[in-house]
Design an enzyme around this catalytic site. Sequence first.
Site, PDB file in Angstrom:
ATOM      1  N   GLN A 283      -5.730 -13.717   6.495  1.00  0.00           N
ATOM      2  CA  GLN A 283      -4.834 -13.151   5.478  1.00  0.00           C
ATOM      3  C   GLN A 283      -5.203 -11.717   5.157  1.00  0.00           C
ATOM      4  OE1 GLN A 283      -2.790 -16.471   2.689  1.00  0.00           O
ATOM      5  NE2 GLN A 283      -4.804 -15.889   2.012  1.00  0.00           N
ATOM      6  N   GLU A 286      -3.423  -8.962   7.201  1.00  0.00           N
ATOM      7  CA  GLU A 286      -2.083  -8.599   6.745  1.00  0.00           C
ATOM      8  C   GLU A 286      -2.150  -7.853   5.418  1.00  0.00           C
ATOM      9  OE1 GLU A 286       1.006 -11.542   7.060  1.00  0.00           O
ATOM     10  OE2 GLU A 286      -0.127 -12.703   8.529  1.00  0.00           O
ATOM     11  N   GLU A 287      -3.017  -8.321   4.538  1.00  0.00           N
ATOM     12  CA  GLU A 287      -3.160  -7.684   3.224  1.00  0.00           C
ATOM     13  C   GLU A 287      -3.575  -6.225   3.352  1.00  0.00           C
ATOM     14  OE1 GLU A 287      -6.375  -7.905  -0.452  1.00  0.00           O
ATOM     15  OE2 GLU A 287      -5.806  -9.762   0.558  1.00  0.00           O
ATOM     16  N   ARG A 288      -4.537  -5.948   4.211  1.00  0.00           N
ATOM     17  CA  ARG A 288      -5.055  -4.585   4.333  1.00  0.00           C
ATOM     18  C   ARG A 288      -4.028  -3.648   4.936  1.00  0.00           C
ATOM     19  NH1 ARG A 288     -10.938  -6.893   6.315  1.00  0.00           N
ATOM     20  NH2 ARG A 288     -11.788  -7.222   4.207  1.00  0.00           N
ATOM     21  N   ALA A 291      -1.227  -3.182   2.216  1.00  0.00           N
ATOM     22  CA  ALA A 291      -1.684  -2.321   1.121  1.00  0.00           C
ATOM     23  C   ALA A 291      -1.808  -0.872   1.573  1.00  0.00           C
ATOM     24  CB  ALA A 291      -3.025  -2.826   0.587  1.00  0.00           C
TER      25      ALA A 291
END
Length: 368
Positions: A283, A286-288, A291
């Site tokens: 996860q 995708e988050e990095r 963001a």
Amino acid sequence: LILLDSLLQETQTMQSLKAIKLGKSLLSRDVHTGRVLAQQAAVQADFYEEDQRSMQKTARRIIDEDINPFVDQWEAEGMYPAAKVFKKLGDAGLLGVNKPVEYGGMGLDFKYNIALNEELGNINCGGVPMSIAVQTDMATPALSRFGSDHLKKTFLEPSVLGDVVACLGVSEPGGGSDVAAATTSAVRRGDDLVINGQKMWITNAFQADWMCLLANTSEGNPHRNKSLICVPMDTPGIHLAKKIDKMGMKCSDTAVIFFDDVRVPAKNIIGEEGMGFTYQMMQFQEERMAASALTLAPMENVIEQTIAYLRERQAFGQPLLNNQYIHFRLAELATEVEMLRSTIYRATDKFVAGEDVSQLASMCKLKC
């Protein structure tokens, strides 16, 4: 000799004055950003396809009509109506662009998600786009990829449609970046899990309907004893102890949460029990990237606003923008933004191709 020396000094003085005037002329050349902006737009146009640019236009209309006019008010109030904004985005299909069609999503690849996040960067604050990213790129990727049909119907589909607000429970007071150090436990009691512990810095907490929670479901290896669990936020025993007063992102609510014998069905575990650490690391990729994409437009806007200020601000009889060092610094900052953009785009292409982009995604996080 005296006369000749006087003439030489006068000549040298005139040459010095000419050099100073020339230097001022060179330094007073304005910083024209139109060409830079055109080049940035060309890079985006080359990377994104027509469907992705069309989606960005849809998002921009919502931003301009339903979000930006109210940002100052929400920042002052310390909260924004997440449910209302999410429903608007969900109705437009923007909360599940890369989520499965059978659960309300568009079924598109992750590049569409990056296109969306880059456009969401045009929201005039950090709190709202961060909150949206929690819903789309932090709390739901593992659920979408590994969750059971029951969990996807119960938690993913309403999240994609904008009918509920999600949050992610990973960080703890004693373990922020060190995910393996998390101590919150979820112990089996029959067909249920009994959860005890504490989570910290939880975005959307006061408005969330459910949480993607990381907890220890067994003893042993800290990388193999954790599971991701879908936890309804109205479950007895969940206590939102404190709303954290942050320096910025005021409109995004952030909380400390305590779990006191919180009981949820064991079937709420996402995917395989004990794989929570691995799922969370996935996860994070995708988050990095998401963001990082969110930061591109704000950084470009900050540079533009800085140039406008320096053009107006006077010091020693001329605009601060005439200072050559400032030109150098602005050039460095613009270069940093474009390097970050290139890294994000490269990581996105590799991710869509199925490659591991842990290193590139971490580089993106470092530079944003």
